[in-house]
Design an enzyme around this catalytic site. Structure first.
Site, PDB file in Angstrom:
ATOM      1  N   HIS A   1       0.871  -1.188   0.000  1.00 14.24           N
ATOM      2  CA  HIS A   1       0.000   0.000   0.000  1.00 14.24           C
ATOM      3  C   HIS A   1       0.902   1.230   0.000  1.00 14.24           C
ATOM      4  O   HIS A   1       1.587   1.499  -0.977  1.00 14.24           O
ATOM      5  CB  HIS A   1      -0.928  -0.056   1.222  1.00 14.24           C
ATOM      6  CG  HIS A   1      -2.032   0.950   1.211  1.00 14.24           C
ATOM      7  ND1 HIS A   1      -2.327   1.758   0.133  1.00 14.24           N
ATOM      8  CD2 HIS A   1      -2.935   1.301   2.180  1.00 14.24           C
ATOM      9  CE1 HIS A   1      -3.358   2.538   0.433  1.00 14.24           C
ATOM     10  NE2 HIS A   1      -3.733   2.290   1.665  1.00 14.24           N
TER      11      HIS A   1
ATOM     12  N   LYS B   1       8.396  -9.274  -8.870  1.00 14.91           N
ATOM     13  CA  LYS B   1       7.477  -8.147  -9.009  1.00 14.91           C
ATOM     14  C   LYS B   1       8.246  -6.833  -9.037  1.00 14.91           C
ATOM     15  O   LYS B   1       9.146  -6.615  -8.228  1.00 14.91           O
ATOM     16  CB  LYS B   1       6.484  -8.138  -7.846  1.00 14.91           C
ATOM     17  CG  LYS B   1       5.454  -7.018  -7.907  1.00 14.91           C
ATOM     18  CD  LYS B   1       4.479  -7.143  -6.761  1.00 14.91           C
ATOM     19  CE  LYS B   1       3.493  -5.981  -6.727  1.00 14.91           C
ATOM     20  NZ  LYS B   1       2.656  -5.900  -7.911  1.00 14.91           N
TER      21      LYS B   1
ATOM     22  N   GLY C   1       5.633  -0.472  -7.971  1.00 17.15           N
ATOM     23  CA  GLY C   1       5.285   0.775  -8.644  1.00 17.15           C
ATOM     24  C   GLY C   1       4.548   0.557  -9.947  1.00 17.15           C
ATOM     25  O   GLY C   1       4.264   1.525 -10.659  1.00 17.15           O
ATOM     26  N   PHE C   2       4.223  -0.708 -10.247  1.00 17.71           N
ATOM     27  CA  PHE C   2       3.523  -1.012 -11.497  1.00 17.71           C
ATOM     28  C   PHE C   2       2.315  -1.894 -11.240  1.00 17.71           C
ATOM     29  O   PHE C   2       2.326  -2.759 -10.363  1.00 17.71           O
ATOM     30  CB  PHE C   2       4.474  -1.709 -12.487  1.00 17.71           C
ATOM     31  CG  PHE C   2       5.452  -0.757 -13.102  1.00 17.71           C
ATOM     32  CD1 PHE C   2       5.175  -0.139 -14.305  1.00 17.71           C
ATOM     33  CD2 PHE C   2       6.630  -0.446 -12.447  1.00 17.71           C
ATOM     34  CE1 PHE C   2       6.065   0.760 -14.860  1.00 17.71           C
ATOM     35  CE2 PHE C   2       7.525   0.454 -12.984  1.00 17.71           C
ATOM     36  CZ  PHE C   2       7.243   1.067 -14.194  1.00 17.71           C
TER      37      PHE C   2
ATOM     38  N   HIS D   1      -2.131  -2.123 -10.916  1.00 19.69           N
ATOM     39  CA  HIS D   1      -3.096  -1.637  -9.926  1.00 19.69           C
ATOM     40  C   HIS D   1      -4.320  -2.539  -9.994  1.00 19.69           C
ATOM     41  O   HIS D   1      -4.752  -2.935 -11.080  1.00 19.69           O
ATOM     42  CB  HIS D   1      -3.490  -0.189 -10.230  1.00 19.69           C
ATOM     43  CG  HIS D   1      -4.167   0.504  -9.081  1.00 19.69           C
ATOM     44  ND1 HIS D   1      -5.494   0.319  -8.782  1.00 19.69           N
ATOM     45  CD2 HIS D   1      -3.685   1.385  -8.166  1.00 19.69           C
ATOM     46  CE1 HIS D   1      -5.808   1.056  -7.729  1.00 19.69           C
ATOM     47  NE2 HIS D   1      -4.731   1.705  -7.335  1.00 19.69           N
TER      48      HIS D   1
ATOM     49  N   ASP E   1       2.734   5.314  -7.231  1.00 19.50           N
ATOM     50  CA  ASP E   1       3.955   5.197  -6.439  1.00 19.50           C
ATOM     51  C   ASP E   1       5.224   5.412  -7.254  1.00 19.50           C
ATOM     52  O   ASP E   1       6.209   5.945  -6.742  1.00 19.50           O
ATOM     53  CB  ASP E   1       4.021   3.809  -5.785  1.00 19.50           C
ATOM     54  CG  ASP E   1       2.813   3.537  -4.929  1.00 19.50           C
ATOM     55  OD1 ASP E   1       2.572   4.311  -3.996  1.00 19.50           O
ATOM     56  OD2 ASP E   1       2.105   2.554  -5.197  1.00 19.50           O
TER      57      ASP E   1
ATOM     58  N   ARG F   1      -2.994  11.583   2.822  1.00 21.94           N
ATOM     59  CA  ARG F   1      -4.186  10.733   2.884  1.00 21.94           C
ATOM     60  C   ARG F   1      -5.019  10.991   4.141  1.00 21.94           C
ATOM     61  O   ARG F   1      -6.207  10.626   4.176  1.00 21.94           O
ATOM     62  CB  ARG F   1      -3.774   9.268   2.790  1.00 21.94           C
ATOM     63  CG  ARG F   1      -4.906   8.260   2.679  1.00 21.94           C
ATOM     64  CD  ARG F   1      -5.880   8.524   1.526  1.00 21.94           C
ATOM     65  NE  ARG F   1      -5.258   8.534   0.226  1.00 21.94           N
ATOM     66  CZ  ARG F   1      -5.008   7.466  -0.518  1.00 21.94           C
ATOM     67  NH1 ARG F   1      -5.314   6.263  -0.078  1.00 21.94           N
ATOM     68  NH2 ARG F   1      -4.452   7.604  -1.727  1.00 21.94           N
TER      69      ARG F   1
ATOM     70  N   ARG G   1     -19.372  -5.444   9.572  1.00 21.02           N
ATOM     71  CA  ARG G   1     -19.089  -6.772  10.105  1.00 21.02           C
ATOM     72  C   ARG G   1     -19.403  -7.805   9.014  1.00 21.02           C
ATOM     73  O   ARG G   1     -20.509  -8.336   8.937  1.00 21.02           O
ATOM     74  CB  ARG G   1     -19.958  -7.019  11.342  1.00 21.02           C
ATOM     75  CG  ARG G   1     -19.482  -8.113  12.315  1.00 21.02           C
ATOM     76  CD  ARG G   1     -19.534  -9.465  11.717  1.00 21.02           C
ATOM     77  NE  ARG G   1     -19.254 -10.533  12.663  1.00 21.02           N
ATOM     78  CZ  ARG G   1     -18.997 -11.763  12.295  1.00 21.02           C
ATOM     79  NH1 ARG G   1     -18.953 -12.087  11.006  1.00 21.02           N
ATOM     80  NH2 ARG G   1     -18.768 -12.690  13.205  1.00 21.02           N
TER      81      ARG G   1
END
Length: 375
Positions: A221, A254, A257-258, A260, A311, A336, A355
């Site tokens: 994240h 991985k 930054g690439f 989504h 990112d 944020r 819940r």
């Protein structure tokens, strides 16, 4: 028999309604309360976006002036909080400084009738840079800095001034301001959903924000921009970067930054940040980092169909602003917090305890063995 949909990670699951932003909606790009991020990033300020998210409307010029003055007045830290920041170790993750500082401030200035969520939202956005840089400067050279800095009227300006100890250039202030805007809000991401889950129990505002910070801390994240910078720093030239990325692809590693989960045709924030990064690179006379970033972007798009997300180029922007890599994620927190605050207010306005259910996949009912009968 109907095949059950895989809901791992809640992918594809709608968990509620929001009037705050559009993410991945056909033909809508990304908007905050209906306003395009392109317009906001080019023509507004982070303070205007904070006001928009928290109060629901864009401020007039007099309202913006009053709000900026209010935020400046909220930058100072309580003496007790300064003492806590001085006691935290210099080796701590800077995100943990904000998480701890937020929780501590909640005990000193608790939410109540004389201090509502709107006021706390402004307080945290105003003093999070103060917390972070007071701790940083104290442990770096023992200085107890003054955090109000009234002549530096915006959050971006104050942050860069407290970091450097000198006035930043207008271009640098503008670039950081735009980056904060682009990180301000993004619908039901992991950290925002965490905030909403917490306050749905009728917990307090500070608990919601503290939980959001904890969720944002992870490399999947908010921590992804730091991981992206570490990737970029591995290569000195575009050719070296291409060879290195090809090896990573062969090993199925991985590239941070690439990609989504929501944006399949590109993160709309990335091109804005790329343009800022290019401008900053030209100012700095850079002939390495930005070309390396472009080569990696082009290769991953052609080979894997992967677009850069927010990112990747935010890391490049922060690098050219001389911001240490370990401050990339704390900057995400500062930005944020505006979106988290707005979601907390929205959740409370029509609250129902969050819940969800779970599909049980454990053992069937079985007899309980006495301790001497267990193998």
């Amino acid at each position: 028999m109907t095949e059950q949909k895989n809901t791992s990670g809640l992918e594809g699951i709608t968990a509620g309604e929001t009037a705050l932003s559009t993410v991945g909606k056909e033909g809508l790009d990304l908007t905050y309360r209906g306003y395009s991020i392109r317009d906001l990033a080019s023509s507004s300020s982070f303070e205007e976006v904070l006001y928009l998210l928290v109060y629901g409307v864009l401020p007039s010029r007099p309202e913006l002036d009053r709000y900026r003055n209010l935020l400046i007045s909220l930058r100072d830290l309580p003496p007790a909080l300064k003492t806590i920041l001085e006691q935290l170790p210099p080796t701590a993750n800077p995100v943990d400084i904000l998480r701890t500082g937020c929780s501590a401030l909640g005990t000193m200035e608790p939410e109540g009738e004389d201090r509502d969520a709107h006021a706390i939202a402004g307080r945290l956005c105003a003093c999070f840079p103060s917390m972070l840089l007071y701790w940083h400067q104290f442990h770096r050279d023992g200085r107890r800095i003054e955090t109000r800095a009234e002549e530096h009227r915006t959050v971006a300006d104050q942050f860069l001034y407290l970091l450097r100890g000198e006035a930043p250039s207008p271009l640098h202030v503008r670039a950081l301001d735009a980056a904060l805007i682009l990180h301000a809000e993004h619908e039901f991401n992991a950290s925002t959903f965490t905030c909403r889950v917490i306050v749905s129990t009728l917990s307090d505002f500070y608990s919601g924000i503290t939980g959001g910070i904890g969720a944002l801390r992870g490399p999947l994240h908010g921590g992804a921009d730091e991981a992206a910078m570490m990737l970029l720093e591995r290569f000195s030239t575009p050719d070296e970067a291409e060879a290195g990325i090809r090896k990573m692809l062969e090993k199925k590693e991985k590239a941070m930054g690439f990609g989504h989960r929501v944006y399949k045709k590109g993160d709309p924030r990335a091109p804005i940040l790329k343009a800022l990064a290019k401008q900053l690179a030209q100012e700095a006379g850079d002939r390495s980092l930005f070309p390396v970033a472009e080569r990696i972007e082009n290769l991953l798009l052609s080979e894997k169909g992967l677009y850069p997300n927010v990112d990747f180029y935010s890391a490049v922007v922060y690098h050219f602003l001389d911001i240490p890599t370990f401050f990339f994620t704390p900057l995400f927190v500062i930005a944020r917090t505006s979106g988290w605050a707005a979601h907390i207010l929205e959740q409370r306005a029509n609250n129902r305890l969050i819940r969800p259910l779970a599909t049980y996949i454990g053992p069937a009912p079985r007899p309980f063995p006495k301790i001497d009968e267990r193998g």
